[in-house]
Design a protein around this motif. Sequence first.
Motif, mmCIF file in Angstrom:
data_model
loop_
_atom_site.group_PDB
_atom_site.id
_atom_site.type_symbol
_atom_site.label_atom_id
_atom_site.label_comp_id
_atom_site.label_asym_id
_atom_site.label_seq_id
_atom_site.Cartn_x
_atom_site.Cartn_y
_atom_site.Cartn_z
ATOM 1 N N GLU A 124 -9.276 -5.849 7.525
ATOM 2 C CA GLU A 124 -8.702 -6.701 6.471
ATOM 3 C C GLU A 124 -7.248 -6.324 6.199
ATOM 4 O OE1 GLU A 124 -9.616 -9.486 4.703
ATOM 5 O OE2 GLU A 124 -11.138 -9.527 6.285
ATOM 6 N N THR A 125 -7.009 -5.016 6.180
ATOM 7 C CA THR A 125 -5.642 -4.523 5.939
ATOM 8 C C THR A 125 -4.718 -4.922 7.081
ATOM 9 O OG1 THR A 125 -6.639 -2.628 4.815
ATOM 10 C CG2 THR A 125 -4.289 -2.471 5.318
ATOM 11 N N LEU A 126 -5.202 -4.820 8.313
ATOM 12 C CA LEU A 126 -4.400 -5.234 9.477
ATOM 13 C C LEU A 126 -4.040 -6.709 9.383
ATOM 14 C CD1 LEU A 126 -6.136 -3.463 12.519
ATOM 15 C CD2 LEU A 126 -3.980 -2.851 11.435
ATOM 16 N N LYS A 127 -5.001 -7.515 8.943
ATOM 17 C CA LYS A 127 -4.775 -8.947 8.803
ATOM 18 C C LYS A 127 -3.638 -9.220 7.814
ATOM 19 C CE LYS A 127 -8.606 -11.371 8.940
ATOM 20 N NZ LYS A 127 -9.843 -12.057 8.437
ATOM 21 N N GLU A 128 -3.663 -8.478 6.699
ATOM 22 C CA GLU A 128 -2.614 -8.618 5.672
ATOM 23 C C GLU A 128 -1.238 -8.306 6.249
ATOM 24 O OE1 GLU A 128 -3.399 -6.224 2.212
ATOM 25 O OE2 GLU A 128 -5.503 -6.906 2.163
ATOM 26 N N TYR A 129 -1.159 -7.200 6.991
ATOM 27 C CA TYR A 129 0.131 -6.777 7.544
ATOM 28 C C TYR A 129 0.601 -7.709 8.665
ATOM 29 C CZ TYR A 129 0.809 -2.523 4.850
ATOM 30 O OH TYR A 129 1.058 -1.637 3.828
ATOM 31 N N ARG A 130 -0.337 -8.244 9.428
ATOM 32 C CA ARG A 130 0.059 -9.206 10.469
ATOM 33 C C ARG A 130 0.729 -10.430 9.842
ATOM 34 N NH1 ARG A 130 -5.324 -8.236 12.779
ATOM 35 N NH2 ARG A 130 -5.108 -6.691 14.437
ATOM 36 N N TRP A 138 2.043 7.159 7.169
ATOM 37 C CA TRP A 138 2.031 5.909 6.420
ATOM 38 C C TRP A 138 1.272 6.095 5.108
ATOM 39 C CZ3 TRP A 138 0.493 2.150 10.989
ATOM 40 C CH2 TRP A 138 1.568 2.084 11.894
ATOM 41 N N GLU A 139 1.762 5.403 4.087
ATOM 42 C CA GLU A 139 1.201 5.608 2.753
ATOM 43 C C GLU A 139 -0.136 4.909 2.541
ATOM 44 O OE1 GLU A 139 4.749 4.206 0.903
ATOM 45 O OE2 GLU A 139 5.746 5.820 2.005
ATOM 46 N N ASP A 140 -0.455 3.958 3.375
ATOM 47 C CA ASP A 140 -1.692 3.196 3.227
ATOM 48 C C ASP A 140 -2.759 3.746 4.185
ATOM 49 O OD1 ASP A 140 -3.718 1.293 3.166
ATOM 50 O OD2 ASP A 140 -2.324 -0.381 2.902
ATOM 51 N N GLU A 141 -3.724 4.455 3.629
ATOM 52 C CA GLU A 141 -4.758 5.109 4.430
ATOM 53 C C GLU A 141 -5.580 4.094 5.245
ATOM 54 O OE1 GLU A 141 -5.970 8.617 5.846
ATOM 55 O OE2 GLU A 141 -4.561 8.429 4.191
ATOM 56 N N TYR A 155 2.515 -2.259 15.604
ATOM 57 C CA TYR A 155 2.833 -0.845 15.298
ATOM 58 C C TYR A 155 4.307 -0.680 14.945
ATOM 59 C CZ TYR A 155 3.006 4.246 15.746
ATOM 60 O OH TYR A 155 3.182 5.586 15.494
ATOM 61 N N MET A 156 5.181 -1.270 15.759
ATOM 62 C CA MET A 156 6.618 -1.120 15.526
ATOM 63 C C MET A 156 7.050 -1.795 14.224
ATOM 64 S SD MET A 156 7.522 0.847 17.905
ATOM 65 C CE MET A 156 9.258 0.877 17.464
ATOM 66 N N ALA A 157 6.463 -2.957 13.926
ATOM 67 C CA ALA A 157 6.815 -3.673 12.692
ATOM 68 C C ALA A 157 6.376 -2.880 11.454
ATOM 69 C CB ALA A 157 6.174 -5.056 12.693
ATOM 70 N N ILE A 158 5.165 -2.327 11.512
ATOM 71 C CA ILE A 158 4.682 -1.511 10.378
ATOM 72 C C ILE A 158 5.504 -0.239 10.268
ATOM 73 C CG2 ILE A 158 2.731 -0.249 9.403
ATOM 74 C CD1 ILE A 158 0.881 -2.205 10.925
ATOM 75 N N LYS A 159 5.741 0.397 11.389
ATOM 76 C CA LYS A 159 6.534 1.634 11.425
ATOM 77 C C LYS A 159 7.902 1.404 10.783
ATOM 78 C CE LYS A 159 8.257 4.837 14.955
ATOM 79 N NZ LYS A 159 7.762 6.110 14.399
#
Length: 493
Positions: free
Chosen positions: A169-175, A158-161, A143-147
């Motif tokens: 899948e999106t969480l995996k990308e951001y991780r 956040w711009e990505d719904e 959460y903090m890294a994305i924030k």
Amino acid sequence: MKRESGILMHISSLPNEFGIGSFGREAYEFVDFLELAGQKYWQILPLGHTSYGDSPYQCFSAFAGNPHFINLDTLSKKGYLKEEDYKDINFGEDKEKVDYALIFKKRNEILEIAYNNFYKEKNEDFEIFKKENSFWLDDYSLYMAIKESFDLKSFREWEDEKLVNRDEETLKEYREKLKERIEYYNFLQYEFFYEWSNLKEYANSKGIKIIGDLPIYVADDSADMWSNPKNFKVDSDNNLKVVAGCPPDAFAKTGQLWGNPIYDWDKMEKDGFDWWILRVKESLKIYDIIRIDHFRGFESYYEIPYGNKTAENGKWVKGPGIKLFNKIKESLGDVNVIAEDLGFMTKEVIDFRDETGFPGMKVLEFGFGGEDSTDLPHNYIENSIAYTGTHDNDTALGWFLSISEEEREKAIKYLKLDLNEGVSYGLIRGIWGSVSRLSIATMQDLLKLGTEARMNIPSTLGGNWQWRMKEGSLTKELAKNLYDMTKLYGRTN
């Protein structure tokens, strides 16, 4: 039942050269002072990672610690910093006030250096910490890294719904994309809990117990809300339906609009109150006793339709009551809790508190406005915790100078106030001499400080949570005076 006493002072209020109090030398010296003064308790405010407004009652996680409290000298001793990385940096001109905007920038830059040096080494304890705390740490650090990547905006902006709604899948990308930043936040938590556990262990070895504060609600801008929206009253799109607050009263004509999400207690009950049991269990790892803020909210809470600008259109709704605490007891056994039962108390709330067996609070500053207030010491009961004031009150001296002449005369007569001794000490004597099993004075009152040292004015933004104790305040004379008073009233057992 033993009679004991202690001091309320938050970590942020400790003196040092680094802009805000921390788990460094001054914290250990404060423990030594408490021991010398015959005190058995150190009460602090929530240790959570604070968000906009700097309130310890609005945090990014119900489990994570505040990186501001990491001590820079400790990082230096561990080889993660050199003195030139932090020794000559200006963390604010006024050493008796926290400049949050300044320390946020300056300390983060220094912590980045420490992390980069830390990460060069393989650390097995770090890997164990991550594994043992993954149930909250994974979501928090992500959460903090994305924030951070979205200019520190709340997840609702956040711009990505898909990210907002936690598409796997999106969480995996951001991780993958943010794995280094995620590790940075993991490191901050590892270091926070390493330093805090050492400090708590030292306090306990000196016979000092820690009273920690547990806010009833979490913030909307938090890993808790983002990762578990179904724990809260939300619509089908996970938008808030209602928020927390207080109804209008003599102090706030339109009420208090706190804006926190409200728990879906029916859903939580179906889950066996697992989230709350976990929260209490984790809190009892880092505190000896927990003071639960806004305890009455478990019996009935005030909810306001989301989007309202004031709290006037809210309504009272029944909470989980004793069912929650029976489940906690069933899972964790007897827990040491102080019920913050201040404000408007109905018979139902009083009966509920008594059923739990938890001690409630008495605040002497509240005692002089009515005819025969329950906050006057002659009305205290043994199973209660007596305070001169809390973090939300003015200091004793500030309070005395601001009340009506009639209240002032009553206080002088009731407490036999000696203005040479000081108003603050008159109030401390008042609660030290009461039948309450535990009495707590604020550090500001022990130092006889005025309104300039007030910690918080409720329902205001800016200028709060800033007070810091002056270097050199913890004298042997101060310790002896407090010890003598504590012994006189039978609280040094």
